[in-house]
Design an enzyme around this catalytic site. Sequence first.
Site, PDB file in Angstrom:
ATOM      1  N   SER A 217       0.797  -1.226   0.000  1.00  0.00           N
ATOM      2  CA  SER A 217       0.000   0.000   0.000  1.00  0.00           C
ATOM      3  C   SER A 217       0.829   1.274   0.000  1.00  0.00           C
ATOM      4  CB  SER A 217      -0.936  -0.003   1.215  1.00  0.00           C
ATOM      5  OG  SER A 217      -0.207  -0.110   2.406  1.00  0.00           O
TER       6      SER A 217
ATOM      7  N   HIS B 260      -5.133  -4.201  -2.325  1.00  0.00           N
ATOM      8  CA  HIS B 260      -4.861  -3.237  -3.399  1.00  0.00           C
ATOM      9  C   HIS B 260      -4.731  -3.914  -4.755  1.00  0.00           C
ATOM     10  CE1 HIS B 260      -4.282   0.283  -0.812  1.00  0.00           C
ATOM     11  NE2 HIS B 260      -3.846  -0.605   0.076  1.00  0.00           N
TER      12      HIS B 260
ATOM     13  N   LYS C 160     -11.982  -0.706  -1.731  1.00  0.00           N
ATOM     14  CA  LYS C 160     -11.114  -0.107  -2.753  1.00  0.00           C
ATOM     15  C   LYS C 160     -11.742  -0.335  -4.135  1.00  0.00           C
ATOM     16  CE  LYS C 160      -7.396  -0.707   0.536  1.00  0.00           C
ATOM     17  NZ  LYS C 160      -7.566   0.571   1.224  1.00  0.00           N
TER      18      LYS C 160
HETATM   19  N1  PMP Z   1      -5.025  -4.318   4.057  1.00  0.00           N
HETATM   20  C1  PMP Z   1      -4.325  -3.407   3.366  1.00  0.00           C
HETATM   21  C2  PMP Z   1      -3.078  -3.839   2.658  1.00  0.00           C
HETATM   22  C3  PMP Z   1      -4.750  -2.075   3.321  1.00  0.00           C
HETATM   23  O1  PMP Z   1      -4.039  -1.168   2.647  1.00  0.00           O
HETATM   24  C4  PMP Z   1      -5.941  -1.717   4.000  1.00  0.00           C
HETATM   25  C5  PMP Z   1      -6.498  -0.313   3.980  1.00  0.00           C
HETATM   26  N2  PMP Z   1      -5.760   0.669   3.473  1.00  0.00           N
HETATM   27  C6  PMP Z   1      -6.621  -2.687   4.713  1.00  0.00           C
HETATM   28  C7  PMP Z   1      -6.152  -3.982   4.710  1.00  0.00           C
HETATM   29  C8  PMP Z   1      -7.858  -2.360   5.488  1.00  0.00           C
HETATM   30  O2  PMP Z   1      -8.947  -2.239   4.657  1.00  0.00           O
HETATM   31  P1  PMP Z   1     -10.257  -1.443   5.086  1.00  0.00           P
HETATM   32  O3  PMP Z   1      -9.976   0.013   4.858  1.00  0.00           O
HETATM   33  O4  PMP Z   1     -11.298  -1.966   4.187  1.00  0.00           O
HETATM   34  O5  PMP Z   1     -10.528  -1.721   6.508  1.00  0.00           O
END
Ligand code: PMP
Length: 399
Positions: free
Chosen positions: A185, A213, A244
Site C-alpha cells: 500500500s 490493493h 477499494k
Molecule cells: N489491508 C491493506 C493492505 C490495506 O491497505 C488496508 C487499507 N488501506 C486494509 C487492509 C484495510 O482495509 P479497510 O480500509 O477496508 O478496513
Amino acid sequence: MTIFHKFGHIAAARRTLAEKGIDSIHVVMEEIISPTAARVNGTPTILAGSNNYLGLTFNPECIAAACKALQDEGTGTTGSRIANGTFAGHVALEKELADFFERRSAIVFSTGYVANLGMLSSLAGSGEVILLDADCHASIYDGCRLSGAEIIRFRHNDVLDLEKRLRRLGKRAGCTVIVVEGIYSMLGDRAPLADIVALKREYGAYLMVDEAHSLGVLGERGRGLAEEAGVEDGVDFIVGTFSKSLGAIGGYCVSDHPELDLIRYASRPYIFTASPSPSVVASTRTALEIMRTRPELRRRLWENARRLYQRLHALGFSLGPEPSPIIAVRLADQDQALALWSGLLEHGVYVNLVLPPATPDGGCLLRCSVSAGHSPQQVEQIGEAFASLRGVVRPAQEA
Ligand code: PMP
C-alpha cells in the site's frame, strides 16, 4: 502527569503542521462531485489519493442495488453474524466471492481491517508463528498481536531473508503462517509471490495474501497477484477489502481449506461486531459482478497508472520501483513533502501525505492513487500540477 501525557508528541507534531497552515488529516470533501473529483476548500479538486481503483463509487447499478436493499431490508443489521446479523445477502455474497475466486468457501467481515484481525487472530495461536513481510499493513500487525503467536518479520520482499527464517524454525515451520500483500500500500510494489509460494511448499508452511490493493487490479480476471503470478493453488488464504476496487466497505477471506468455516466460531473480530449493512452488501455484490464482466475498467486503470508513472518519472521524481495504480513519490524530508502536498492541493490535486512512522523506510512520501474513473484530461492535470511544482522540491534521490 495525566493519562494524556503520551499524546504530547502527537500534539507537538500537529502544532508544527498547523503553524505551516497544513492539516492533511482533516481535509474535508465538502461536496463529492464524481468518483474522481470533490470540492475542497471551496475549489473543485481532482481526487488522486483515494483507492477507488475502478471508479465504481457512483456506478448507477451499484447505487440502485444499495437503494433497493435500504428500502427492502433497512439501514443496518444491528447484530453480529453469529447472533442476529446474518442476512441472505451475506450468504449470497460469500457464495459469489467463492465462485469468483473458484475457491471452496468465503467469509465476509465488516471491514478489510477486521478481516485481517479476524483471520490472523484465529489462524495462529500461542506456540505457533506468523512470519510477515516488514512492510505489511497495520491491520496485519494488529491481527498478529491479537493472535498470541510468535511474530517474526522478514525484510520487505526479501525471499532469502524469508527462507533463512523458515529454516531456523525447523519443525515449527509446519505451524507457521506467512503473510504478504499483493500490491503493497505504500510503494505500490508487488510481492515476489511465485518464490514465496515455492518456499511455503518446501517448508510446509501456510500462506496468506492480502490482496486489498490488487483485487480488480491484477490478473486476467481481476483476482489479484496470485492469479497474475499463476500461483493461486499455492495460496491458502486470500484476504481483501470491499473498500477499494469495489467502492464500498467490508472485507473477506477465501480459501479451499474446509476449516475456514470454523473460523466463524473462533474469531472474535467476526463474532463481536455488527455485520455489514444490507445496502453495503448489495452494492458490493453488484460491483463484484461489474468487476467480473467489465475487464475494460482494469485496462483503463492501467493506462492511467502507466501514463502518470511515466510522466512523474520523466519529471525526475523519485518513485516506487514499478508502475502501479499506487504511485509513491519519495521526498527528501518532511518540509519538501509538506510543500509539495499543499502546492498540489492549491493546484486542485489531492494526494495522500504519508509521514513517518507510517512510511516503510522512515522516509516521507506522497501517494497518488490512480483510478479507471480518471479521464485522460485529469491524468494530464495531475501531471501538470507536479510539473509546475517540480522546481520547489528536491526528490529523495537528490537529497
Ligand atoms: N489491508 C491493506 C493492505 C490495506 O491497505 C488496508 C487499507 N488501506 C486494509 C487492509 C484495510 O482495509 P479497510 O480500509 O477496508 O478496513
